[in-house]
Enzyme design. Structure first.
Site, short mmCIF file in Angstrom:
data_model
loop_
_atom_site.label_atom_id
_atom_site.label_comp_id
_atom_site.label_asym_id
_atom_site.label_seq_id
_atom_site.Cartn_x
_atom_site.Cartn_y
_atom_site.Cartn_z
N THR A 138 23.95 14.03 50.45
CA THR A 138 22.82 14.88 50.09
C THR A 138 22.39 15.67 51.33
O THR A 138 22.63 15.24 52.45
CB THR A 138 21.69 13.94 49.60
OG1 THR A 138 22.01 13.54 48.27
CG2 THR A 138 20.33 14.58 49.64
N ARG A 166 18.82 11.75 34.26
CA ARG A 166 18.30 10.90 35.35
C ARG A 166 17.82 11.79 36.51
O ARG A 166 18.51 12.69 36.96
CB ARG A 166 19.40 9.95 35.82
CG ARG A 166 18.99 9.06 37.01
CD ARG A 166 19.39 9.66 38.33
NE ARG A 166 19.21 8.73 39.45
CZ ARG A 166 19.32 9.08 40.72
NH1 ARG A 166 19.61 10.32 41.04
NH2 ARG A 166 19.14 8.21 41.67
N GLY A 168 16.38 11.61 40.46
CA GLY A 168 16.29 10.69 41.60
C GLY A 168 15.04 10.91 42.43
O GLY A 168 14.06 11.52 41.99
N ASP A 169 15.10 10.43 43.65
CA ASP A 169 13.96 10.53 44.56
C ASP A 169 13.82 11.90 45.21
O ASP A 169 12.72 12.30 45.62
CB ASP A 169 14.11 9.50 45.69
CG ASP A 169 15.37 9.77 46.52
OD1 ASP A 169 16.45 9.94 45.90
OD2 ASP A 169 15.28 9.83 47.75
N THR A 189 17.85 10.02 52.01
CA THR A 189 19.06 10.03 51.19
C THR A 189 19.48 8.59 50.88
O THR A 189 19.32 7.70 51.72
CB THR A 189 20.22 10.77 51.88
OG1 THR A 189 21.38 10.72 51.03
CG2 THR A 189 20.58 10.16 53.22
N GLY A 190 19.98 8.37 49.69
CA GLY A 190 20.39 7.01 49.31
C GLY A 190 20.14 6.80 47.83
O GLY A 190 19.96 7.77 47.08
N GLY A 192 18.27 6.66 44.89
CA GLY A 192 16.95 7.20 44.64
C GLY A 192 15.97 6.22 44.03
O GLY A 192 14.77 6.24 44.33
N1 ASP Z 1 18.89 10.18 46.74
C1 ASP Z 1 19.79 10.87 45.88
C2 ASP Z 1 19.51 10.43 44.46
O1 ASP Z 1 19.29 9.25 44.22
C3 ASP Z 1 21.25 10.64 46.18
C4 ASP Z 1 21.65 10.77 47.63
O2 ASP Z 1 20.80 10.91 48.49
O3 ASP Z 1 22.87 10.70 47.93
O4 ASP Z 1 19.58 11.24 43.58
#
Ligand code: ASP
Length: 269
Positions: A138, A166, A168-169, A189-190, A192
């Site tokens: 991301t 869906r 995410g965060d 990032t991660g 979400g």
């Molecule tokens: N945080 C993002 C999500 O969950 C994904 C990512 O950061 O790789 O949509």
């Protein structure tokens, strides 16, 4: 001494010349959902007055973060999603990009693999530690200008094989990003779901506001909280009100870098 602008530009050109295909999980090159479709999320926040704009579950928008910025500056709302966001894009004169613009062979193969394994995963979950080829992720950006104004932005295709619809965060203020001139700017990032449940970006800002921490201390405390509370998988980049930069992660890697005024560029893989 301020970093000369041309240096940054040169580096950008250098970087562009070595990247022959989209390597990041945002805009063109976004990951695919369970139906093989691109659905992107993005947000931007201005630390001067906590204004923010976000779009979620959008497709056919080449640069979702630019649309998020327009939501912030040209609408009375913070977040627009799906068809409503697309309608707003049209109102702002943004031409939709054709579906094929977003698809890359890497992402099609990645979805097939995720389906085969019945997994929903981060785009770089399987990254081989030593592979130069696997630098995905991301996109997050944070900045402080010379007047001390802070800003944050995050843009993503989300996670591989996610359910249709869906979100995410990344487009959620306080989770995937936060910016407040009194504390810091954060981009995350991660996974979400874990970042939303721990409101990680606002939590890091609160460590600065309530405990007087600097970027490094607040990031460390935030990562500890993320791990202890929700076993969060991912990372954050942080710049505090005084211009100190920090990063923290619970996963194997997160490609990131920063330039502090008068300092050398720091790049970490
Ligand atoms: N945080 C993002 C999500 O969950 C994904 C990512 O950061 O790789 O949509």
């Amino acid at each position: 001494m301020a970093v000369p602008e041309h240096w940054i530009t040169l580096k950008m050109i250098e970087l562009r010349s070595v990247i022959s295909r989209p390597v990041f999980n945002a805009g063109c090159g976004s990951v695919l959902n369970e139906n093989g479709k691109v659905e992107m999320d993005a947000a931007i926040m201005d630390g001067r007055d906590l204004t923010a704009g976000a779009v979620a579950a959008v497709n056919n928008i080449a640069n979702p973060v630019q649309l998020a910025r327009l939501v912030m500056t040209e609408s009375e709302h913070v977040m627009l999603i799906s068809d409503g966001a697309m309608h707003f894009a049209e109102h702002c004169g943004i031409k939709p990009a054709p579906e094929k613009y977003f698809y890359t062979p890497d992402r099609v193969a990645q979805l097939e693999e995720a389906r085969r394994r019945h997994k929903i995963m981060l785009d770089h979950d399987d990254a081989d530690e030593d592979s130069e080829d696997q630098k995905y992720g991301t996109i997050g950006a944070i900045a402080r200008d010379q007047q001390g104004n802070l800003a944050a932005a995050t843009s993503t295709g989300g996670i591989v094989n996610k359910r249709m619809g869906r979100i995410g965060d990344s487009p959620i203020v306080g989770a995937g990003l936060y910016a407040d001139n009194e504390t810091c700017a954060v981009s995350a990032t991660g996974y979400g779901e874990e970042f939303m449940r721990s409101v990680i970006s606002k939590t890091i800002s609160d460590f600065i506001y309530m405990k007087g921490m600097n970027a490094e201390e607040a990031t460390k405390a935030g990562i500890e909280y993320l791990t202890r509370k929700v076993k969060g998988r991912g990372g954050v980049i942080v710049i505090d009100k005084d211009g100190n930069c920090a990063s923290g992660l619970t996963t194997k890697k997160m490609i990131h870098g920063w330039i502090e005024q008068g300092g050398k560029a720091v790049v970490r893989f």
